[in-house]
Design a protein around this motif. Structure first.
Motif, PDB file in Angstrom:
ATOM      1  N   ARG A  66      79.470 -12.200  -4.593  1.00  0.00           N
ATOM      2  CA  ARG A  66      79.779 -11.215  -3.695  1.00  0.00           C
ATOM      3  C   ARG A  66      79.150  -9.922  -4.190  1.00  0.00           C
ATOM      4  O   ARG A  66      79.872  -9.240  -5.141  1.00  0.00           O
ATOM      5  CB  ARG A  66      81.311 -11.375  -3.235  1.00  0.00           C
ATOM      6  N   GLN A  70      71.669  -9.769  -1.860  1.00  0.00           N
ATOM      7  CA  GLN A  70      71.747 -11.259  -1.596  1.00  0.00           C
ATOM      8  C   GLN A  70      70.402 -11.482  -0.652  1.00  0.00           C
ATOM      9  O   GLN A  70      70.105 -10.349   0.175  1.00  0.00           O
ATOM     10  CB  GLN A  70      72.869 -11.446  -0.751  1.00  0.00           C
ATOM     11  N   PHE A  76      69.536 -14.154   9.540  1.00  0.00           N
ATOM     12  CA  PHE A  76      70.369 -13.102   9.086  1.00  0.00           C
ATOM     13  C   PHE A  76      71.477 -13.251  10.185  1.00  0.00           C
ATOM     14  O   PHE A  76      71.242 -13.246  11.105  1.00  0.00           O
ATOM     15  CB  PHE A  76      69.796 -11.747   9.144  1.00  0.00           C
ATOM     16  N   GLN A  84      75.998 -18.502   8.391  1.00  0.00           N
ATOM     17  CA  GLN A  84      75.869 -17.278   8.310  1.00  0.00           C
ATOM     18  C   GLN A  84      75.000 -16.608   7.159  1.00  0.00           C
ATOM     19  O   GLN A  84      75.076 -17.017   6.146  1.00  0.00           O
ATOM     20  CB  GLN A  84      77.226 -16.352   8.235  1.00  0.00           C
ATOM     21  N   HIS A  85      73.900 -15.959   7.557  1.00  0.00           N
ATOM     22  CA  HIS A  85      73.131 -15.400   6.476  1.00  0.00           C
ATOM     23  C   HIS A  85      71.885 -16.270   5.964  1.00  0.00           C
ATOM     24  O   HIS A  85      71.377 -16.176   4.869  1.00  0.00           O
ATOM     25  CB  HIS A  85      73.665 -14.800   5.533  1.00  0.00           C
ATOM     26  N   ARG A  89      70.445 -17.683  -0.044  1.00  0.00           N
ATOM     27  CA  ARG A  89      71.479 -17.104  -0.933  1.00  0.00           C
ATOM     28  C   ARG A  89      72.268 -18.092  -1.543  1.00  0.00           C
ATOM     29  O   ARG A  89      73.004 -17.808  -2.664  1.00  0.00           O
ATOM     30  CB  ARG A  89      72.431 -16.167  -0.310  1.00  0.00           C
ATOM     31  N   HIS A 167      70.318  -7.909   1.555  1.00  0.00           N
ATOM     32  CA  HIS A 167      71.686  -7.826   1.830  1.00  0.00           C
ATOM     33  C   HIS A 167      72.471  -7.077   0.547  1.00  0.00           C
ATOM     34  O   HIS A 167      72.690  -7.379  -0.285  1.00  0.00           O
ATOM     35  CB  HIS A 167      72.444  -8.918   2.066  1.00  0.00           C
ATOM     36  N   TYR A 169      74.394  -4.165  -1.663  1.00  0.00           N
ATOM     37  CA  TYR A 169      75.830  -3.707  -1.821  1.00  0.00           C
ATOM     38  C   TYR A 169      75.628  -2.494  -2.775  1.00  0.00           C
ATOM     39  O   TYR A 169      75.386  -2.740  -4.064  1.00  0.00           O
ATOM     40  CB  TYR A 169      76.582  -4.682  -2.577  1.00  0.00           C
ATOM     41  N   ASN A 191      78.060  -5.311  15.609  1.00  0.00           N
ATOM     42  CA  ASN A 191      78.632  -6.482  15.684  1.00  0.00           C
ATOM     43  C   ASN A 191      79.990  -6.512  15.801  1.00  0.00           C
ATOM     44  O   ASN A 191      80.562  -7.635  16.101  1.00  0.00           O
ATOM     45  CB  ASN A 191      78.368  -6.854  14.311  1.00  0.00           C
ATOM     46  N   ASP A 212      79.984  -2.310  11.321  1.00  0.00           N
ATOM     47  CA  ASP A 212      79.102  -3.409  11.094  1.00  0.00           C
ATOM     48  C   ASP A 212      77.954  -2.998  12.137  1.00  0.00           C
ATOM     49  O   ASP A 212      78.253  -3.529  13.244  1.00  0.00           O
ATOM     50  CB  ASP A 212      79.993  -4.701  11.241  1.00  0.00           C
ATOM     51  N   VAL A 244      70.981  -2.592   8.511  1.00  0.00           N
ATOM     52  CA  VAL A 244      72.459  -2.983   8.747  1.00  0.00           C
ATOM     53  C   VAL A 244      73.339  -2.342   8.077  1.00  0.00           C
ATOM     54  O   VAL A 244      72.828  -2.102   6.618  1.00  0.00           O
ATOM     55  CB  VAL A 244      72.710  -4.733   8.391  1.00  0.00           C
ATOM     56  N   TRP A 246      77.200  -1.860   6.410  1.00  0.00           N
ATOM     57  CA  TRP A 246      78.311  -2.578   6.616  1.00  0.00           C
ATOM     58  C   TRP A 246      79.445  -2.312   5.629  1.00  0.00           C
ATOM     59  O   TRP A 246      78.958  -1.923   4.689  1.00  0.00           O
ATOM     60  CB  TRP A 246      78.038  -4.063   6.477  1.00  0.00           C
TER      61      TRP A 246
HETATM   62  C1  BG6 Z   1      76.954  -8.084   6.969  1.00  0.00           C
HETATM   63  C2  BG6 Z   1      77.034  -8.539   8.312  1.00  0.00           C
HETATM   64  O1  BG6 Z   1      75.767  -7.667   6.555  1.00  0.00           O
HETATM   65  O2  BG6 Z   1      77.456  -9.047   6.108  1.00  0.00           O
HETATM   66  C3  BG6 Z   1      78.741  -8.686   8.390  1.00  0.00           C
HETATM   67  O3  BG6 Z   1      76.645  -7.590   9.124  1.00  0.00           O
HETATM   68  C4  BG6 Z   1      79.306  -9.813   7.529  1.00  0.00           C
HETATM   69  O4  BG6 Z   1      78.854  -9.172   9.877  1.00  0.00           O
HETATM   70  C5  BG6 Z   1      78.859  -9.357   6.070  1.00  0.00           C
HETATM   71  O5  BG6 Z   1      80.544  -9.754   7.723  1.00  0.00           O
HETATM   72  C6  BG6 Z   1      79.263 -10.149   5.094  1.00  0.00           C
HETATM   73  O6  BG6 Z   1      78.703 -11.456   5.211  1.00  0.00           O
HETATM   74  P1  BG6 Z   1      79.255 -12.469   4.251  1.00  0.00           P
HETATM   75  O7  BG6 Z   1      78.585 -13.908   4.953  1.00  0.00           O
HETATM   76  O8  BG6 Z   1      78.626 -12.292   3.027  1.00  0.00           O
HETATM   77  O9  BG6 Z   1      80.683 -12.526   3.957  1.00  0.00           O
END
Ligand code: BG6
Length: 314
Positions: A66, A70, A76, A84-85, A89, A167, A169, A191, A212, A244, A246
């Protein structure tokens, strides 16, 4: 040879996982885990961390770590049949000892090439053969550059389509004092509202609740201004038309096991992506996407941040 490169060290990270450390002479550094091909650290010459890594990040494969950057491939988000995604990753990547040359050879000395290919297990959920390459490079000034090259290696003559994202952070001091420049007036898919399409109004983006959004057709240059720290992150992207944005804010933060309750105050994901229009590759074809991020001091103009300096310089 990798071992002769003083700018690269291959070693063990958290929980004994393999990672590479990239170092530049001025003291800048970056760390990349082979799990997920994930950058988890990017530090400037003052050894200040520029990427957010959750205080509760687990480093337990196959879960993605986290924070950091990623790689989301071949999907995506949740649009598609995969988790998801996507799965990139969650997979163990390898060091690519002999990648195909880049058209314009760069003078970077601190870089590593990774590769992820199809596995018999993944073919069951995504029936394609591919080579997904990632070069992570650290420029002499501390800029972090990620280049991805994805090739269709199907032998059955079939094309495939995918979506992709870095992705990312970013570490910020206080989310309520952050502005994002470059996305105003763009259309976005929300979203949080069933991907309904809206047009962003007004000035730079600021943050006071969960967000989001997938901004469509974003410019190649975006700036994130961390007012408190007087730092501006500048993103330059190529082949990645969407962005994106978020932040889970307080409620969703509490619901995520690998995310601290207050972590949302100190992060913002601004993700260069190719989401709205998937990329389609015929066998033998290759796609390339690139993200370059730098951190520069913010400048002031009559007590206000002057994003133009960050956006239009360099
Ligand atoms: C973001 C998405 O990029 O990633 C969100 O737009 C999502 O919708 C977030 O909640 C985190 O995703 P994950 O799968 O890493 O918990």
């Amino acid at each position: 040879m990798m071992s002769e490169n003083v700018h690269i060290e291959l070693c063990k990270g958290v929980n004994g996982l393999d990672k590479a450390i990239l170092r530049e002479i001025r003291g800048c550094s970056a760390e990349v885990y082979l799990n997920g091909g994930q950058v988890t650290s990017w530090k400037n010459e003052f050894r200040e961390q520029l990427l957010f890594l959750s205080s509760k990040a687990t480093f337990k494969p196959p879960n993605a770590i986290r924070g950091g950057i990623q790689i989301c491939f071949p999907q995506f988000g949740t649009i598609g049949s995969l988790e998801q995604h996507g799965f990139a990753r969650n997979r163990l990547w390898s060091v690519d000892p002999d990648p195909p040359p880049f058209p314009s050879n760069t003078s970077h000395r601190a870089f590593i090439d990774l590769i992820l290919g199809h596995s018999e297990e993944d073919v069951k959920i995504w029936p394609h053969r591919y080579e997904c390459r990632l070069r992570v490079a650290l420029g002499p000034g501390g800029d972090l550059m990620l280049t991805s090259r994805i090739r269709n290696t199907n032998t059955d003559g079939k094309s495939f389509s995918f979506t992709f994202a870095y992705h990312t952070y970013f570490s910020v001091t206080d989310i309520s004092e952050v502005r994002v420049e470059g996305l105003e007036t763009l259309d976005y898919l929300d979203n949080l509202k069933n991907r309904e399409r809206f047009t962003e109004q007004g000035d730079a983006l600021t943050f006071e609740s969960e967000v989001d959004k997938v901004y469509l057709g974003a410019p190649t240059k975006i700036a994130i201004l961390d007012h408190e720290r007087k730092r501006t992150y500048v993103l330059r992207k190529d082949g990645l038309p969407d962005v994106v944005v978020w932040n889970p804010w307080d409620k969703k933060a509490k619901a995520m096991a690998d995310f601290g309750d207050d972590d949302y105050k100190h992060m913002l994901c601004v993700t260069a992506a190719c989401v709205e229009k998937p990329v389609t590759l015929k066998p033998g074809e290759e796609w390339k996407g690139r993200l370059e991020i730098s951190a520069v001091p913010s400048s002031y103009c009559s007590g206000q941040l002057d994003p133009r300096r960050a956006l239009f310089s360099g």
